[in-house]
Design a protein around this motif. Sequence first.
Motif: not given
Length: 248
Positions: A40, A100, A103-110, A113
């Motif tokens: 993440g 993936c 998106f995983g990095n963005h979602n983990a750090n708010n 997207n």
Amino acid sequence: MRSLISFYLCYLLCLGLGLACVVCVCLWNSRWRGGFAWDGSSHQFNWHPVLMVAGLVVVYGIGAVVYRIPLTWGQNKLPWKLLHGALMLLALILSIIGLCAVFGNHNANNIPNLYSLHSWIGIAATALFAIQWVMGVTGFLLPCSPLSLRQLLKPLHVWMGGVILSLTIAACISGINEKLFFVLKGNTNGSLPYAKLPPEAVLGNLLGVLIVAFGLVVFRILSNHKWQRPDSRPEDMTYSPLLQDENE
């Protein structure tokens, strides 16, 4: 003979530029961006440019010119159909994993997207590519595919292939520029600003130039009618789908 030599010089240039693209994007993200992980963090994000360049640009471009290799002419077309489809599937898988990663990095750090032009173009290219691959398998590999469907799909398939590569190159160029503007802000993170052209900026710009050059060489190979597989020219569109006899 002259045309044959010209093709192989162009093809070797294509392979060399593709390799250079992969080396540059890996060097950039390993040396200047801290390497790779899947946790993440920003190190997970680093997989995104590597996989997108390797998949949607290099593997895709090489897969697109498989039919142009003269050594394949006069041989059974089925193995080259399968190779073409396999390379395109590999490119699609790499690009999906690359998405993936971001998106995983963005979602983990708010991080929001799909807000930038880069992301819109990239998503459009990947979605069209997925549709293109399914249509290709359905229309050109399945034995139940009628000749009329293949005749209808072939011009669209060729045109869409060029559109997808163009969108991919645009997404890569905009993504490289966006990333360099984000990370090279000068005093805010201890680095020289992008405008001062530090080594990281030079490498990023060089990567962009290599990607454009690779795309131009691929388009050159695809646009030269002398390098088309003889049975793939417009006047002969009666090649067979998977599992049907091909005695070419």
